[in-house]
Design an enzyme around this catalytic site. Structure first.
Site: not given
Length: 251
Positions: A60, A87, A152, A156, A187, A190
């Site tokens: 985690d 990642n 989000y 980033k 992926t 998404t």
């Protein structure tokens, strides 16, 4: 082949999607890789498939103790970790006036705190063993804005900023820190937000007129993990088919 011979890597979110592609490319180039993920079944299956060059660790990224265990396990199994692919991440959309606070906090804990804790956890080992490479996954939303993406994007942008600061702080210790900024990548993370329709819409906004795939992203990780990129530190590299070069992005 052999571009990562002698490298020992941790890949977070390595069980599926972009992470799994990174793992496969790292192993193909000679690295020993710990697949760190909360997704136990696909993570273990990938490790079983790739054999002795990999090991799955239930991990985690938002938990500091979990990071300490993973780094210790990596060091004991394969030798000192000298590559970290930060990642792991979550994608959530939400309007500012309606997005629940617990979802905002979840994004922060996984995306931003997880990235910070990863850098913190590997620094001591890398410093003591001649340096290393940390690759932080930001996003095109870490370079520009997008409606319904405030929470989000905040994480980033934070990763982008943390990368710059860490590159300055850790560079003298032989540790390079760079951020990559993928665009729309096909992926599981998404596709859950609209499936084929979302992919088609995303492709329509990309100058190359297609979305990306994990296999488009993984070679950049290989380059940044390798000694070929030994003078690249503090960089932000977009890999998005050209979308951030257009005024339409984020409209």
């Amino acid at each position: 082949m052999g571009r990562l011979d002698g490298k020992v890597a941790i890949v977070t979110g390595g069980a599926m999607g972009q992470g799994a592609a990174i793992v496969r490319h790292f192993v193909a180039e000679g690295a020993k890789v710990v697949i760190a993920d909360i997704a136990k079944e696909p993570g273990q299956a990938l490790a079983d498939e790739l054999g002795g060059s990999t090991h799955f660790a239930d991990h985690d990224v938002s938990d500091q103790a979990s990071w300490e265990r993973v780094v210790e396990e990596t060091n004991e199994r394969f030798g000192p970790v000298n590559v970290l692919a930060n990642n792991a991440g979550l994608l959530r959309f939400g309007d500012i006036e309606r997005m629940p606070v617990d979802e905002v906090e979840l994004l922060w804990r996984v995306n931003q705190l997880g990235c910070f804790l990863g850098m913190q956890a590997v620094t001591r080992t890398m410093r003591k063993n001649g340096g290393g490479s940390i690759i932080n996954a930001s996003s095109v939303e870490g370079l520009a804005g997008m409606a319904s993406c405030t929470a989000y994007a905040a994480t980033k942008w934070a990763i982008r900023g943390m990368t710059k600061c860490a590159a300055m702080e850790l560079g003298p210790k032989g540790i390079r820190v760079n951020s990559i900024h993928p665009g729309m990548i096909n992926t599981p993370m998404t596709r859950v937000h609209g499936g084929d329709a979302a992919m088609e819409f995303g492709a329509s906004r990309v100058p190359l007129r297609r979305v990306g795939y994990p296999e488009d992203i993984a070679p950049l990780y290989v380059f940044l993990a390798s000694d070929e990129s030994s003078y690249i530190n503090g960089a932000e590299i977009s890999i998005d088919g050209g979308v951030t070069s257009t005024h339409a992005f984020g409209g």
